[in-house]
Design an enzyme around this catalytic site. Sequence first.
Site, short mmCIF file in Angstrom:
data_model
loop_
_atom_site.label_atom_id
_atom_site.label_comp_id
_atom_site.label_asym_id
_atom_site.label_seq_id
_atom_site.Cartn_x
_atom_site.Cartn_y
_atom_site.Cartn_z
N TYR A 178 61.63 50.79 26.98
CA TYR A 178 61.77 49.69 26.01
C TYR A 178 60.76 48.56 26.27
O TYR A 178 60.12 48.52 27.31
CB TYR A 178 63.21 49.22 25.86
CG TYR A 178 63.97 48.61 27.01
CD1 TYR A 178 63.38 48.10 28.14
CD2 TYR A 178 65.37 48.50 26.90
CE1 TYR A 178 64.14 47.50 29.13
CE2 TYR A 178 66.14 47.92 27.89
CZ TYR A 178 65.51 47.41 29.00
OH TYR A 178 66.26 46.82 29.97
N GLU A 179 60.62 47.72 25.28
CA GLU A 179 59.55 46.69 25.27
C GLU A 179 58.17 47.31 25.44
O GLU A 179 57.28 46.71 26.06
CB GLU A 179 59.79 45.64 26.35
CG GLU A 179 61.09 44.89 26.26
CD GLU A 179 61.29 44.15 24.94
OE1 GLU A 179 60.30 43.86 24.26
OE2 GLU A 179 62.45 43.88 24.58
N GLY A 180 58.00 48.48 24.87
CA GLY A 180 56.72 49.18 24.98
C GLY A 180 56.74 50.18 26.11
O GLY A 180 56.85 49.80 27.27
#
Lengths: 596, 596
Positions: free
Chosen positions: A438-440
């Site tokens: 998550y968050e890239g």
Amino acid sequence: MSYTAPIKDMLFAMEHLANLEQVAQIPGFEDAGLETAQAVLEESAKLCESVVEPLNIAGDTQPSSFEGGQVTTTPGFKEAYQQFMEGGWQGLQHPADFGGQGLPKTIGAACVEMLNASNISFALCPLLTDGAIEALLTAGSDELKATYLEKLITGEWTGSMNLTEPQAGSDLALVRTKAEPQPDGTYKVFGTKIFITYGEHDMAENIVHLVLARVVGAPEGVKGISLFVVPKFLVNADGSLGARNDVHCVSIEHKMGIKASPTAVLQYGDNGGAIGYLVGEENRGLEYMFIMMNAARYGVGMQGIGVSDRAYQRAVQYARDRVQSRPVDGSVAGSAAIIHHPDVRRMLMTMRAITEGCRAMATTAAAAYDAAHHHPDAEVRKANAEFYEFMVPLVKGYSTESSLEVTSLGVQVHGGMGFIEETGAAQYYRDAKILTIYEGTTAIQANDLVGRKTARDGGKNAKDIAAQIAKTEEQLLASGTAAAQAMALRLKNAREAFLDVVDFVVGKAKASPNAVYAGSVPYLMLTGNLVAGWQMGRALLVAQDKAAKGEDVAFMQAKVVTAQFYAEHILTRTTSLRDSILAGGESTCALALDAF
Amino acid sequence: MSYTAPIKDMLFAMEHLANLEQVAQIPGFEDAGLETAQAVLEESAKLCESVVEPLNIAGDTQPSSFEGGQVTTTPGFKEAYQQFMEGGWQGLQHPADFGGQGLPKTIGAACVEMLNASNISFALCPLLTDGAIEALLTAGSDELKATYLEKLITGEWTGSMNLTEPQAGSDLALVRTKAEPQPDGTYKVFGTKIFITYGEHDMAENIVHLVLARVVGAPEGVKGISLFVVPKFLVNADGSLGARNDVHCVSIEHKMGIKASPTAVLQYGDNGGAIGYLVGEENRGLEYMFIMMNAARYGVGMQGIGVSDRAYQRAVQYARDRVQSRPVDGSVAGSAAIIHHPDVRRMLMTMRAITEGCRAMATTAAAAYDAAHHHPDAEVRKANAEFYEFMVPLVKGYSTESSLEVTSLGVQVHGGMGFIEETGAAQYYRDAKILTIYEGTTAIQANDLVGRKTARDGGKNAKDIAAQIAKTEEQLLASGTAAAQAMALRLKNAREAFLDVVDFVVGKAKASPNAVYAGSVPYLMLTGNLVAGWQMGRALLVAQDKAAKGEDVAFMQAKVVTAQFYAEHILTRTTSLRDSILAGGESTCALALDAF
């Protein structure tokens, strides 16, 4: 098995690696010296150790649940959040103008680590609120700021980030959520967002959703995306809560880990349209979102460091208690605690060295952030901003990928008991796996490192960092101790490997993008490894000096040993990464598509 | 997303790497040529793909449950086991004298892989039965053989291995379970065994527990351990089931993975003593147990390969379907299936190359096992036994450690969806983590590799293998293709790294045991990597030759590419491992105990 916040190591990193006293000379941070840091960390540790950490296993066994549009969080979470809020922890790093404490990130990051070591699921709620605060601070109108910031900074309201849609994950160009302008200047928002962390919960009275959507008639792709505030409850002119907005949670996900943290599917506009307020200008949503993302990415890196430290501490405790087999060196007659076995030592030292290395890297990055945002001198701001920008994908990518290794070793130290859920080690292994996603994802971080952070300036920033590392090598060589020599040698090898790859990336990014991007994640791992190792090299210099002077000898000697271990066991990985990147670009993409 | 058994790659490994036609010249294996292999694999694939694999997710969501001393397995398991039994699959590799099919391990191992790719939890039951069969074949009296073997080989009864006690895991010297000799030649067994896989279940009418216990008055430590058969139901003289024996399941564990496989706590002798039958001679239990363990260790290695292949197949399917972002090389306008992205390719290729490499290594090891046990020439038997013994810790240790990486990448390819349990990728990640622990942790395998397999003969066997690898390098160099050159170079570097470490191990095992054993797991990883890479090098030679002749071109070209990828991305890791082993022995054990 209780958690003890590593205050001493955190303060060491702040004082000797991140130069906190220099940060405290920046206007606005005058009170943020070592004494403040110590006091804040001690208070934070109390809350984390005695309130938040004890809820971690319950969060796993009694996850957040969903019924009738409502999410009920794990028993105890609401009360703990209340304590978190009352302690003013949400506002730690946010501006005093809006009720925050205005402390530097250099200090705040350590508190984020503790909270995550204690309980990733719990810590996610403040982390998302931080993102919403950053977005509003950067691009929100005065009215939006006045309406939302104070409540977010006290923690009375929480934030959420709404990017992902079923067809749009890493690829935000595919966002379809729609925003229709209304005559009163608001927008009506329609669409479905998925994977929304704390998108619905019962810990706060309102949730401020930051939502990416496309204004009707906007350009296609990422250039047509705007950012909106869509509160769960509308806010009256006097700041009180008004009507329920048309955004509703329709389900939460059944996940492998971080189960206490509700991951919501949010439906916008099923009953006429959710009222949204534009943040900044139309079609600049992605730009603002990146500000939130960069803050959140750093935060996710801290999650990786936190869970690594927690896994390490639990493994150490088990290894001290568990008696099994005779040491190979005959140092104990009969069966001994397994901490006496070299392979258990190797596992514990690997966990320890990686955790300390990543913490050192993240702390120095935080100091750069503080200088980049608050230093009075524009040149200093610029140099620090460049450094910090280079660090973000490393703090996020390397710390979280490493946390997979660390939490896996944590299970392994426990042997069969590690696989039994009641022991607690397995939860860290399951929780950590989201951090590289998550968050890239790590690949997204690596693309950022390759494209925007390395190739764009022709490797200049990368080579500047390498030059700084070379200086540390010189200092190590000059110091003459065996540990320093060992570190200097491995740093040199790693730095040279790094430079080889930087040349490769810069030289081939345009002509052979597949070959370069095939090596992007290995390049990120090499670079993160090197930079964390560099900080361990700096730490070694300080620690051997202190130890020689008789200051805090046990701690300082341990730092020297840990740094040497990092050099010999972790930094040594970089040359293999270099070899695979330089040689392996073609074979990565050579298999015929239908042969998979 | 369905499973397809990799029959073609299995047959390739059997034919070209393990030389199955040569195995089929060993007396007793005359019918076990390629045609038989193909027919057996196809039948096995049918059962696995259509019956066993479809139960895998149910096994996770509806695990085995325990109530009132009874274990109820996942719905469908009992019926599937019935089909497994009726197909004669339990007896595949066991002697025809006792009703088995007497096929070589070279073929049987592939069926074990398929079963585990389909469903590790299910496959564990036959795996444990295999161990019981091996122990009885090796050391059981004629009477024990007559009573138990046939029923175990048909699968009507299942087996279990009872080693672990709360205080005795890796350290069997600490076993306390007690056996009291009775006047009739039987023993009464008293004690508690934990972590007993399929120690209780409802899939078969009887369970034959193989139990390590200490005869009253026996020496302390491992030299006082004996092996017993303790059936769940006593067996009457006519072979029918008699009274319930005094062994009872008191609970099953709540585990991170392989949840359908019941992990029992067994209580022996709470009601007067469980009746046990000595296997072989008193105090030689550990020796017999090692026979079971060696068979089981190889089997666990196949579990690692199976789950790796399954994770790979699922990731490929997802990567073909999921559309997200534009390829960096501009080969597709607009968003494309993620299999077009270089980093996704890198992950898939890593998964594929490791899986094929481990399969190749395990298949050649199986052929050595067959020759070691059945070849008419004693010299040939001896040479193959030495080779096989060296391979067991590699097949177990390297294949399972690698399966952690592969299943983690499998989740990563799925992005956020990988973390959602319904997707299925997360289960492999959770299941795989037990593989590096049970049947001897990776450290235990590594100790075996260092101590008994390398240091004991002064590195002779290790160097013999290196010499064979050098010959493959020569063949590769002679062939002249770019892929072969790349492989030759990386094999050479890896082999030299291996030899450096062998010299270190042999030279320092006595003088600096801590430094050597600190490097034991890295040494195992280096060696497994090299040996699997060697087999990929041999595969490359065959495949490029076949491709040039126009035989099965697509398959053969894919093999060449996969082998080159293995060389450039996996074999390249060995030099870093060497550096850390040679340099890092001291720093591993240098930290003061109270500094952890």
